[in-house]
Design an enzyme around this catalytic site. Structure first.
Site, PDB file in Angstrom:
ATOM      1  N   GLU A   1      23.829 115.882  85.458  1.00  8.07           N
ATOM      2  CA  GLU A   1      24.694 116.851  86.147  1.00  8.07           C
ATOM      3  C   GLU A   1      24.129 118.217  85.789  1.00  8.07           C
ATOM      4  OE1 GLU A   1      27.040 115.857  88.023  1.00  8.07           O
ATOM      5  OE2 GLU A   1      27.467 113.835  87.347  1.00  8.07           O
TER       6      GLU A   1
ATOM      7  N   CYS B   1      30.520 124.621  86.448  1.00 12.64           N
ATOM      8  CA  CYS B   1      29.412 124.152  87.277  1.00 12.64           C
ATOM      9  C   CYS B   1      29.838 124.040  88.734  1.00 12.64           C
ATOM     10  CB  CYS B   1      28.930 122.805  86.762  1.00 12.64           C
ATOM     11  SG  CYS B   1      30.292 121.660  86.553  1.00 12.64           S
TER      12      CYS B   1
HETATM   13  P1  NAP Z   1      21.579 123.415  78.214  1.00  9.98           P
HETATM   14  O1  NAP Z   1      21.022 124.537  77.455  1.00  9.98           O
HETATM   15  O2  NAP Z   1      20.693 122.674  79.128  1.00  9.98           O
HETATM   16  O3  NAP Z   1      22.228 122.442  77.132  1.00  9.98           O
HETATM   17  C1  NAP Z   1      22.928 121.310  77.528  1.00  9.98           C
HETATM   18  C2  NAP Z   1      22.940 120.314  76.400  1.00  9.98           C
HETATM   19  O4  NAP Z   1      21.632 119.806  76.180  1.00  9.98           O
HETATM   20  C3  NAP Z   1      23.410 120.892  75.058  1.00  9.98           C
HETATM   21  O5  NAP Z   1      24.219 119.955  74.413  1.00  9.98           O
HETATM   22  C4  NAP Z   1      22.096 121.087  74.328  1.00  9.98           C
HETATM   23  O6  NAP Z   1      22.246 121.069  72.922  1.00  9.98           O
HETATM   24  C5  NAP Z   1      21.358 119.852  74.778  1.00  9.98           C
HETATM   25  N1  NAP Z   1      19.924 119.879  74.539  1.00  9.98           N
HETATM   26  C6  NAP Z   1      19.107 120.945  74.527  1.00  9.98           C
HETATM   27  N2  NAP Z   1      17.861 120.541  74.205  1.00  9.98           N
HETATM   28  C7  NAP Z   1      17.909 119.212  73.988  1.00  9.98           C
HETATM   29  C8  NAP Z   1      16.952 118.227  73.601  1.00  9.98           C
HETATM   30  N3  NAP Z   1      15.697 118.557  73.357  1.00  9.98           N
HETATM   31  N4  NAP Z   1      17.348 116.949  73.477  1.00  9.98           N
HETATM   32  C9  NAP Z   1      18.615 116.602  73.712  1.00  9.98           C
HETATM   33  N5  NAP Z   1      19.581 117.493  74.054  1.00  9.98           N
HETATM   34  C10 NAP Z   1      19.231 118.786  74.208  1.00  9.98           C
HETATM   35  O7  NAP Z   1      22.816 123.871  79.106  1.00  9.98           O
HETATM   36  P2  NAP Z   1      24.050 124.769  78.701  1.00  9.98           P
HETATM   37  O8  NAP Z   1      23.549 126.159  78.522  1.00  9.98           O
HETATM   38  O9  NAP Z   1      24.855 124.154  77.619  1.00  9.98           O
HETATM   39  O10 NAP Z   1      24.898 124.658  80.042  1.00  9.98           O
HETATM   40  C11 NAP Z   1      24.726 125.538  81.137  1.00  9.98           C
HETATM   41  C12 NAP Z   1      24.235 124.808  82.341  1.00  9.98           C
HETATM   42  O11 NAP Z   1      24.924 123.597  82.512  1.00  9.98           O
HETATM   43  C13 NAP Z   1      24.453 125.578  83.608  1.00  9.98           C
HETATM   44  O12 NAP Z   1      23.240 125.645  84.274  1.00  9.98           O
HETATM   45  C14 NAP Z   1      25.432 124.749  84.405  1.00  9.98           C
HETATM   46  O13 NAP Z   1      25.221 124.750  85.787  1.00  9.98           O
HETATM   47  C15 NAP Z   1      25.220 123.400  83.874  1.00  9.98           C
HETATM   48  N6  NAP Z   1      26.446 122.631  83.981  1.00  9.98           N
HETATM   49  C16 NAP Z   1      26.486 121.626  84.887  1.00  9.98           C
HETATM   50  C17 NAP Z   1      27.624 120.869  85.013  1.00  9.98           C
HETATM   51  C18 NAP Z   1      27.704 119.731  85.988  1.00  9.98           C
HETATM   52  O14 NAP Z   1      28.616 118.925  85.887  1.00  9.98           O
HETATM   53  N7  NAP Z   1      26.796 119.633  86.922  1.00  9.98           N
HETATM   54  C19 NAP Z   1      28.719 121.133  84.202  1.00  9.98           C
HETATM   55  C20 NAP Z   1      28.642 122.170  83.295  1.00  9.98           C
HETATM   56  C21 NAP Z   1      27.483 122.919  83.180  1.00  9.98           C
HETATM   57  P3  NAP Z   1      22.252 122.423  72.051  1.00  9.98           P
HETATM   58  O15 NAP Z   1      23.446 123.202  72.497  1.00  9.98           O
HETATM   59  O16 NAP Z   1      22.365 121.922  70.657  1.00  9.98           O
HETATM   60  O17 NAP Z   1      20.974 123.126  72.349  1.00  9.98           O
END
Ligand code: NAP
Length: 519
Positions: free
Chosen positions: A257, A294
């Site tokens: 997602e 999102c």
């Molecule tokens: P993100 O930076 O991609 O992080 C998402 C998750 O991935 C966090 O738990 C992060 O952990 C983890 N992660 C990062 N690097 C990783 C790795 N190497 N291995 C495993 N996990 C890893 O996103 P965000 O800043 O939290 O969220 C913002 C984005 O999410 C926006 O673009 C939004 O559109 C999207 N979003 C989408 C939805 C949907 O349902 N489509 C819902 C909400 C948000 P850490 O925090 O520990 O780095």
């Protein structure tokens, strides 16, 4: 200054802390460090094995009704501490009371919905998928598709914006399907998830729900082919996870997602009730959780002849939005969740402003109730306006600004409106506010392949309609293309990610007896 909390992880049935200082979690209203989390040195291989063996065996021994009863107990345990959780949402994510309730109540509601589905499925442990199919002449030789629990662990990696609902909506589906969960919230807002798992520990059998608070470390290296990853976050991280060498080598399914440039369409002939709902919902999508959903509207596509009216009415509503410290009860919009999210949103706003003009708000620090100076991760609610339809390469169609920012795009025909909406290249949701049948029919027909969900509002449902950004457990959450191609929720459909579909072929009367406990 208040005490800094250390967030532990819950792995192999125990609370454990990583070594070293770990990452800082902030109060985004004040910039203060409020907690720390480290996963250094934690044994994730062992934690995954424990969840698979202990939690998996426990859940598979339970019927759907028993798993439903567990989800009900989880929902109640969270609801009982709602007020304390709302306070954590304020401290660690800058949530207003309304925003925190949206996250927490969304969690309890989704768990309860799946609890009821479990109760309705009753004593079975396996689901039948369709009817028996004859596979040869003579009638006795038939095949029956079954859906059975995968034998691995469901690894749930969540984004920062829904630390309560994100855990619950994924866990509800996996647990009802009979698969144990290891949840990894985004580190920046993990305090809420940590408190949730503390509350759930007494009602959840060992191994059924594990928590990793902090960086993912070497988690992905230890996944096996019966495991599943459900990820919510940015497209870049999603791509990195789905192309991780061990995920590819083991063939671990990854549900993604990701980003979405959700659209809203307005029919030129929309009746007053429909138009009022459109303004009400666009305003809510912009300001609820400071636009950090999102599913929030990012592109508002309106008939050119109604452009001035739309901007005037939205601006009027936004003037009544009170931005500031969520500790003040009259504040209706708080800060973004982290300073780095604010920085990213300001950069995104600057990029979109190269192609549009600011008609409300902007990048300057505005008035913020209860605060002085420029402390805090605040962004003004901002409306941008394009001159007309924008090319597919435009930043408006490609860059998600994760904050209270949207772009209004004027168009001259329904065909132009549809083609602008399609340039998002795959969305979680598009909302259509229309009363004209041709507008409705053509937009539904042309946009359904571009979206996971369409919300259609006409005058008859305008008053009661749900805001498009509200994700309900009954309906699918996910979307094609840029949105990641994933599917979550949607009632029983949400369980299929955690189930193996198996076609059992054989002697029909015997098969029916063998599968008589299945639902
Ligand atoms: P993100 O930076 O991609 O992080 C998402 C998750 O991935 C966090 O738990 C992060 O952990 C983890 N992660 C990062 N690097 C990783 C790795 N190497 N291995 C495993 N996990 C890893 O996103 P965000 O800043 O939290 O969220 C913002 C984005 O999410 C926006 O673009 C939004 O559109 C999207 N979003 C989408 C939805 C949907 O349902 N489509 C819902 C909400 C948000 P850490 O925090 O520990 O780095």
């Amino acid at each position: 200054m208040s005490e800094i909390k250390t967030l532990q992880s819950y792995l192999s049935g125990q609370w454990v802390a990583g070594t070293g200082e770990g990452s800082a979690l902030y109060n985004p209203t004040t910039g203060e460090v409020v907690a720390r989390a480290s996963t250094s040195g934690l044994n994730l291989k062992e934690a995954l094995a424990y969840a698979r063996d202990e939690g998996g065996a426990t859940l598979r021994a339970m019927s759907f009704a028993e798993r439903g009863a567990l989800l009900k107990a989880m929902s109640k345990a969270i609801h009982a501490e709602r007020e304390a959780l709302i306070e954590i949402g304020r401290i660690n994510a800058g949530n207003t009371r309304g925003d925190a309730k949206f996250d927490i109540d969304g969690a309890t509601h989704t768990l309860m919905h799946y609890a009821q589905l479990g109760e309705a499925l009753g004593d079975g442990k396996v689901l039948l998928d369709g009817e028996p199919e004859p596979v040869a002449r003579g009638g006795r030789l038939k095949g029956q598709h079954l859906l059975t629990s995968k034998r691995g662990v469901a690894v749930h990696i969540n984004a920062f914006n829904f630390p309560a609902w994100g855990l619950a909506e994924k866990a509800a589906c996996a647990i009802l399907a009979g698969v144990p969960v290891l949840s990894k919230p985004a580190t920046s807002t993990a305090w809420m998830t940590y408190e949730l798992v503390k509350l759930l520990e007494p009602v959840t059998p060992k191994g059924v729900l594990s928590l990793l608070c902090g960086g993912a470390g070497d988690l992905l290296d230890h996944l096996e082919w019966q495991d599943v990853v459900a990820f919510t976050g940015s497209a870049d991280t999603g791509h990195m996870i789905s192309s991780h060498p061990n995920i590819l080598a083991q063939g671990v399914p990854v549900n993604i997602e990701a980003d979405s440039l959700n659209a809203v369409l307005l029919d030129p002939e929309a009746e007053d009730e429909t138009y009022d709902a459109f303004i009400r919902d666009v305003h809510r999508e912009m300001t609820q959780k400071a636009g950090q959903k999102c599913t929030a509207a990012r592109r508002v596509i309106v008939p050119r002849e109604r452009l001035d009216e739309v901007i005037a009415d939205l601006s009027e509503r936004l003037k009544r939005t009170v931005v500031g410290d969520p500790a003040h009860s009259d504040v209706t919009m708080g800060p973004l969740c982290t300073p780095s999210q604010r920085q990213a949103a300001l950069e995104g706003l600057a990029r979109l402003s190269e192609e549009t003009k600011v008609v409300y708000g902007g990048a300057d620090v505005g008035d913020r109730v209860g605060l002085t100076g420029d402390a805090g991760a605040f962004i003004n609610p901002t409306i941008l306006c394009a001159d007309g339809p924008l090319p597919a390469s435009s930043a408006v169609h490609n860059l998600e600004v994760f904050g209270p920012v949207l772009t209004v795009i004027p168009v001259d025909s329904l065909e132009e409106a549809i083609s602008q909406a399609q340039r998002g290249e795959g969305c979680l949701v598009t909302a259509i506010y229309a009363d004209d049948s041709r507008f409705l029919q053509e937009s539904i027909a042309e946009l359904s392949a571009w979206n996971g969900r369409l919300v259609v509002v006409d005058a008859q449902v305008a008053e009661k309609s749900l805001s498009p950004g509200l994700v309900t457990p009954q309906l699918l959450h996910g979307g094609p293309g840029r949105a990641g191609g994933g599917e979550e929720l949607g009632g029983l459909r949400g369980m299929t990610l955690y189930q193996q579909r198996c076609a059992v072929q054989g002697n029909e009367p015997k098969l029916s007896r063998l599968t008589s406990g299945a639902r």
